[in-house]
Design an enzyme around this catalytic site. Structure first.
Site, PDB file in Angstrom:
ATOM      1  N   GLU A  44       0.821  -1.219   0.000  1.00 37.18           N
ATOM      2  CA  GLU A  44       0.000   0.000   0.000  1.00 37.18           C
ATOM      3  C   GLU A  44       0.853   1.265   0.000  1.00 37.18           C
ATOM      4  O   GLU A  44       0.327   2.378   0.034  1.00 37.18           O
ATOM      5  CB  GLU A  44      -0.949  -0.006   1.198  1.00 37.18           C
TER       6      GLU A  44
ATOM      7  N   ASN B 188      -0.938  -8.291  -2.973  1.00 41.71           N
ATOM      8  CA  ASN B 188      -1.491  -7.532  -4.090  1.00 41.71           C
ATOM      9  C   ASN B 188      -0.448  -6.686  -4.814  1.00 41.71           C
ATOM     10  O   ASN B 188       0.563  -6.284  -4.246  1.00 41.71           O
ATOM     11  CB  ASN B 188      -2.605  -6.612  -3.593  1.00 41.71           C
TER      12      ASN B 188
ATOM     13  N   ASP C 186      -7.733  -5.918  -4.625  1.00 36.71           N
ATOM     14  CA  ASP C 186      -6.873  -6.123  -3.460  1.00 36.71           C
ATOM     15  C   ASP C 186      -7.097  -7.500  -2.840  1.00 36.71           C
ATOM     16  O   ASP C 186      -7.122  -7.655  -1.626  1.00 36.71           O
ATOM     17  CB  ASP C 186      -7.066  -5.036  -2.399  1.00 36.71           C
TER      18      ASP C 186
END
Length: 625
Positions: free
Chosen positions: A197, A315, A357
């Site tokens: 992220e 992810n 995700d």
């Protein structure tokens, strides 16, 4: 003599241990400890990750008499994941940030023998994606291994707590942190990397347990040489190494574009350098894969017979899929690697060109059947997968619940999901009613296996979402998500569940609903009990054959820790960490109320405040007859 007495008292049978003998192991003490079911010397009990115990004193007939034996407040708030390590009379307990460690003497009223208090920069908390969690510790070679949130992998003397060595594994300044439990295998300790992220290019790394020197590092994305892919990779399953698995990957990145799987005879299989060639233009930054994500923070099982370690990869960065056309290998994959060299034996991508995700980081569990070893994985994307462990041949892939709607099924030859066009996500388009939500049908909470029943027992999230990708610029050390989410209960009207599956077919055997996601890791026992915890503070025991609830106890804060068991002085104990947090609880802990806060968790789990004080207080809860 004392050990034999304890084993007899706990109902053990000689030769019942599932630990596999290994050669050239510097961690001989770990191997010896795992052969004694009184210990819990591995983050999931044994190298196979089954979360199973041969202890037999607590059974279906007497579990109703289970009472609180003792508790230990950690002095730290926020999410407490993982479980303690138990070796002999010593228990080692970890906490959420700042990752304090306590060594407790089980023979002396849990007296604190030593403590370790890391000096971590408080700013690290700002770059921990989904709460200040730590998933536990490793043991071996007379050391306790702690992977601090700030990236430092630390080896502590198990007897004194003195720091033996420390190495820097990740750099929080660029958003790279750590949450995983270190795994000791032979003469190495394995650890991962969090930061997808934040646009971090993540990896799995192995360090020598003697001195902390780097043995090998395998990146999740990039050139084959850096992903440690060489000759013989996917030799039994060349379809997994296809250049592109969909008919129109560029068109698929537009609303109405196609993601129809290519026919088998049109696949370009056995291709190389897929970690770079499947990241197509346009890209939000550089060549995409250079900031490609692929976090690794799960639980790493090991098969001594093949010398393979297995793990999942998370992810791709960024969450906006339109800026990274292509399959985006090797994000969203499960890999098998030689633990001595790190070289990949096989790897399969479960969600090519991820749009939701659906991290592939969840644990792999090894089990034997019919003379073969299989690898099982409940992916966040809502499918459960079973492979032949040494070759990677896919033998079963099924939805864990019918509400999964982003794909209709998985091709067993290629591993490619058949995506549902109306579930695709695109920049500035609000895709509605996608199931599961980004946190998947299961997140970090590990499932467990029982060799007695041959079934897998898995906690479930029953959550759907809306998902709108947005433009997002990469800045080192800053969040790089590029999506806005809301979450809500799935069609069963609840947010969680708990289920048993036949891993050879991945068909559901039984299923219990839960009001909230069952976020606690699972324990199975030789006496037919299955233990797990819930976000509304319950610690439960159910019947492994029917799912019938046999016992429950409400602890002080929601459970996101893993159930475990150990024996001491002829008595079996079962325990679990409490302290709500993780993705499901982070919004509550921080007082976030906007429905899109915490990537949608604030709205989806708003009712948690009716069952938990915030922030969740960390505690260890231990029970016995």
């Amino acid at each position: 003599m004392q050990i034999n007495k304890i084993k007899l008292a706990l109902g053990l049978v000689a030769g019942l241990s599932v630990a596999m003998p290994m050669v050239a192991s510097a961690a001989a003490d770990q191997e010896a400890a795992m052969k004694d079911a009184n210990n819990w010397a591995h983050p999931r009990g044994q190298h196979n990750n089954q979360g199973y115990s041969a202890l037999a004193q607590i059974n279906k007939g007497n579990v109703k008499n289970l009472k609180a034996a003792w508790t230990f407040a950690t002095g730290v708030n926020r999410g407490h994941e993982g479980s303690p390590v138990v070796v002999g009379n010593m228990m080692y307990v970890h906490t959420a940030f700042p990752n304090n460690v306590y060594a407790l003497d089980l023979n002396d009223n849990q007296k604190i023998v030593w403590s370790y208090f890391p000096k971590q920069d408080p700013s690290v908390q700002a770059v921990l994606c989904c709460d200040n969690v730590s998933r536990g510790m490793g043991f071996g070679d007379g050391k306790i291994f702690l992977q601090q949130n700030d990236g430092h992998l630390v080896a502590l003397d198990a007897k004194t707590g003195a720091k033996v060595w420390s190495v820097s594994n990740t750099d929080p300044k660029v958003g790279a942190t750590n949450t995983n439990a270190p795994h000791v295998i032979k003469d190495k300790v394995l650890t991962g990397c969090s930061g997808a992220e934040f646009g971090v290019r993540c990896f799995i790394a192995a360090y020598f347990i003697k001195d902390g020197s780097l043995a090998w590092k395998a990146y999740s994305t990039g050139p084959d040489a850096e992903v440690l892919i060489g000759e013989g990779f996917n030799k039994d399953t060349p379809e997994y190494s296809a250049l592109s698995v969909y008919q129109d990957v560029n068109g698929g990145n537009k609303i109405g574009g196609s993601f129809k799987p290519l026919p088998h005879d049109q696949l370009k299989i056995g291709e190389k350098e897929l970690g770079t060639r499947t990241w197509l233009k346009p890209q939000a930054v550089k060549d995409g894969w250079q900031h490609g994500g692929g976090s690794v923070w799960g639980w790493f099982p090991y098969d001594a017979r093949t010398n393979l370690v297995f793990y999942g990869i998370g992810n791709p960065s960024v969450w906006n899929p339109d800026v990274r056309p292509g399959d985006n290998k090797w994000s969203m994959s499960v890999f098998a690697r030689d633990v001595d060299t790190g070289m990949a034996r096989w790897g399969m991508q479960m969600t090519p060109h991820d749009e939701w995700d659906y991290d592939g980081v969840n644990e792999v569990i090894l089990f034997d059947k019919g003379g073969k070893t299989y690898a099982w994985h409940h992916d966040r994307n809502g499918f459960a997968y079973t492979w032949v462990a040494d070759t990677g041949k896919l033998v079963a892939a099924e939805k864990v619940h019918p509400f999964v709607n982003w794909a209709t099924g998985v091709d067993l030859k290629t591993g490619v999901p058949n995506k549902t066009p109306n579930a695709s996500t695109h920049q500035d388009y609000n895709a509605k009613g996608i199931c599961p939500a980004a946190l998947g049908t299961k997140d970090q909470q590990p499932a467990a296996y029982s060799p007695k029943t041959g079934l897998m027992y898995s906690p479930l999230n029953h959550v759907c979402m809306t998902y709108e990708p947005v433009e997002s610029k990469y800045v080192a050390g800053q969040p790089w998500v590029g999506a806005t989410l809301t979450m809500f209960p799935g069609p069963d009207g609840v947010m969680g569940g708990f289920a048993a599956y036949d891993p050879m077919t991945n068909k559901k055997v039984w299923y219990n609903k839960e009001k909230f996601s069952a976020w606690g890791g699972v324990l199975t026992t030789a006496t037919g009990l299955v233990f797990y915890g819930t976000l509304d503070r319950w610690f439960k025991a159910v019947d492994d054959k029917t799912g019938k609830e046999l016992w429950k106890f409400q602890v002080g804060s929601g459970v996101i820790g893993n159930a475990f068991t150990y024996g001491n002085k002829g008595k079996q104990y079962v325990g679990v960490l409490s302290g709500i947090g993780g993705w499901a609880g982070v919004a509550m802990n921080l007082g976030m109320t906007n429905p899109t806060d915490a990537l949608g968790a604030a709205g989806g789990y708003a009712e948690l405040v009716k069952y938990n004080a915030a922030p969740g207080g960390g505690a260890l809860n231990v029970f016995s007859l």
